[in-house]
Enzyme design. Structure first.
Site, PDB file in Angstrom:
ATOM      1  N   CYS A  57      22.485 -18.180 -20.738  1.00 43.30           N
ATOM      2  CA  CYS A  57      21.735 -18.935 -21.752  1.00 43.30           C
ATOM      3  C   CYS A  57      20.375 -18.319 -22.102  1.00 43.30           C
ATOM      4  O   CYS A  57      19.797 -18.650 -23.130  1.00 43.30           O
ATOM      5  CB  CYS A  57      21.532 -20.370 -21.275  1.00 43.30           C
ATOM      6  SG  CYS A  57      23.042 -21.156 -20.707  1.00 43.30           S
TER       7      CYS A  57
ATOM      8  N   HIS B  52      23.359 -24.686 -29.438  1.00 42.06           N
ATOM      9  CA  HIS B  52      23.058 -23.741 -28.357  1.00 42.06           C
ATOM     10  C   HIS B  52      24.030 -22.562 -28.400  1.00 42.06           C
ATOM     11  O   HIS B  52      24.960 -22.477 -27.605  1.00 42.06           O
ATOM     12  CB  HIS B  52      23.148 -24.493 -27.024  1.00 42.06           C
ATOM     13  CG  HIS B  52      22.843 -23.690 -25.802  1.00 42.06           C
ATOM     14  ND1 HIS B  52      22.170 -22.483 -25.825  1.00 42.06           N
ATOM     15  CD2 HIS B  52      23.128 -23.932 -24.487  1.00 42.06           C
ATOM     16  CE1 HIS B  52      22.056 -22.023 -24.584  1.00 42.06           C
ATOM     17  NE2 HIS B  52      22.639 -22.876 -23.764  1.00 42.06           N
TER      18      HIS B  52
ATOM     19  N   CYS C  20      17.312 -23.399 -18.790  1.00 44.00           N
ATOM     20  CA  CYS C  20      18.134 -23.249 -17.588  1.00 44.00           C
ATOM     21  C   CYS C  20      19.220 -22.226 -17.883  1.00 44.00           C
ATOM     22  O   CYS C  20      19.495 -21.900 -19.042  1.00 44.00           O
ATOM     23  CB  CYS C  20      18.728 -24.587 -17.166  1.00 44.00           C
ATOM     24  SG  CYS C  20      19.723 -25.407 -18.432  1.00 44.00           S
TER      25      CYS C  20
ATOM     26  N   GLY D 253      23.187 -20.837 -16.650  1.00 43.93           N
ATOM     27  CA  GLY D 253      24.400 -21.017 -15.887  1.00 43.93           C
ATOM     28  C   GLY D 253      24.484 -20.059 -14.710  1.00 43.93           C
ATOM     29  O   GLY D 253      24.060 -18.913 -14.799  1.00 43.93           O
TER      30      GLY D 253
END
Length: 419
Positions: A105, A375, A405, A407
């Site tokens: 991300c 996203h 954040c 993954g």
């Protein structure tokens, strides 16, 4: 490489060695499978923002751009060949290098940070940090590897097994462990849509979004073609639900666990999009006669690891690390862009960082976040950077932070100054 500045005075000071930003643009972010960019290729979207970067800086010879870093998570072969093809296709010479970056991300924030580090070290003078993603085309495995060493799936180490845990389950873990209720998550999601809808109607995204001319084939719910393929121009994010209400979101069932709190309405949207940020040394901008094009500067970044099964807490760890590195406090920051992977983790991070008042007063995600905007994994960091810098210009703020954040259990943050 120059030492990091310490304290707000040093952060705001200008020096020839600064890594400055001259352009930060993005495509619209659109819903995967149903949105206006569903038929576009990720490298097609990348080509649009790379060409727009050149057009935004007409005094810059494309040959002066030494390297292009492209964040991408899902594309075939890591996207490297298609990305370089797209770069050459829109007017960059073959003397400009390119590579792709995958930090899930945070991939395109990482691409911006990598480009800045290259400039800061003297490796290059001018670089682009970009990102691209078509989740419509490449999200078939839900970002979980299908051909992985079996020993890892059966590892005695829980954190190893949890690296492939569904992201929604990590959201439920954060909600249960840190006391984030379903009602709070739904309220946060509605507010994201309200802010994004207001920003869109007031033209807040106009300077950051560049138009995409692409194909669009309408289909019915069964996937059958309806009518003829059309050529369309996409200029607005299409995942924003201006009419989102608490009552509507409360009707949605949990997606990941029975009795859970994460729903399609309070989680980030699966999306398509691209973004790009042009960086160079301040002395290089002066030598090229581009000082008047500077819109900001990159100051620093931080990355941290955390337990994979609660990856959403990443910003609550990465932001304090970054501020400590720079000798800053929350009060030194005028705008925060914290990715809304899930309402659960975004709420927890806001609380843990002591930013509740900033959220209420519109200094955290004032124009909405990923719940409303979407996203597109590889493009999100660069999209957020563009939104941050243009937002600071409108508000008159100077210092902004981007964070998300990641993954498998990480958090990343970056700090920028508007000029």
């Amino acid at each position: 490489m120059a030492a990091l500045p310490k304290g707000i005075k040093a952060v705001l000071a200008k020096a020839p060695t600064d890594v400055v930003v001259l352009s930060s643009v993005r495509t619209a972010v659109c819903r995967s499978y149903r949105g206006q960019l569903k038929d576009a290729y990720p490298e097609e979207l990348l080509s649009t923002v790379l060409r727009a970067t050149l057009d935004a800086t007409p005094g810059l010879d494309p040959a002066a751009i030494n390297d292009v870093a492209v964040g991408v998570v899902l594309s075939e072969l890591g996207g490297s060949k298609a990305a370089r093809m797209a770069m050459n296709h829109v007017g960059f010479p073959s003397t400009t290098a390119l590579y792709t970056v995958n930090r899930a991300c945070a991939s395109s924030l990482q691409s911006i940070v990598a480009a800045a580090a290259q400039i800061g070290s003297g490796m290059v003078d001018v670089a682009i940090g970009a990102g691209m993603e078509s989740m419509t085309r490449n999200y078939g495995s839900r970002a979980i590897p299908v051909d992985v060493w079996p020993a890892l799936k059966e590892s005695p180490v829980k954190d190893a097994r949890d690296c492939v845990m569904a992201m929604g389950l990590t959201s439920e873990n954060v909600a249960s462990r840190y006391g984030v209720s379903r009602a709070d998550q739904d309220a946060f999601a509605v507010e994201s849509h309200v802010r994004a809808a207001r920003a869109r109607s007031e033209g807040h995204f106009r300077d950051e979004i560049v138009p995409v001319v692409t194909r669009f084939q309408e289909t019915d719910k069964a996937g059958n073609k309806v009518g003829e393929e059309k050529t369309i121009t996409v200029t607005e994010d299409d995942g924003i639900r201006a009419g989102a209400t608490l009552e509507g979101l409360a009707k949605l069932k949990p997606v990941f666990t029975a009795g859970g709190a994460s729903t399609a309405g309070n989680s980030s949207q699966v999306s398509d999009g691209a973004a790009a940020t042009l960086l160079m040394r301040r002395s290089t901008a002066a030598a090229l006669g581009l000082t008047d094009r500077i819109i900001g500067k990159f100051v620093g970044a931080a990355v941290v690891g955390c337990a994979p099964d609660e990856m959403g807490i990443g910003p609550a760890l990465a932001i304090p690390k970054l501020l400590k590195q720079l000798g800053l406090g929350n009060d030194d920051v005028q705008r925060w862009e914290i990715n809304e992977a899930f309402a659960s983790q975004a709420i927890h991070c806001v609380r843990e960082l002591g930013l509740q008042k900033d959220w209420v007063e519109g200094r955290v995600n004032p124009d909405g976040g990923a719940i409303a905007l979407g996203h597109p994994l590889g493009a999100t960091g660069a999209r957020m950077t563009s939104t941050l810098l243009h937002g600071l210009k409108r508000s008159g703020g100077e210092v902004g932070v981007v964070s998300m954040c990641i993954g498998t259990g990480m958090g990343m943050s970056g700090l920028f100054v508007r000029e």
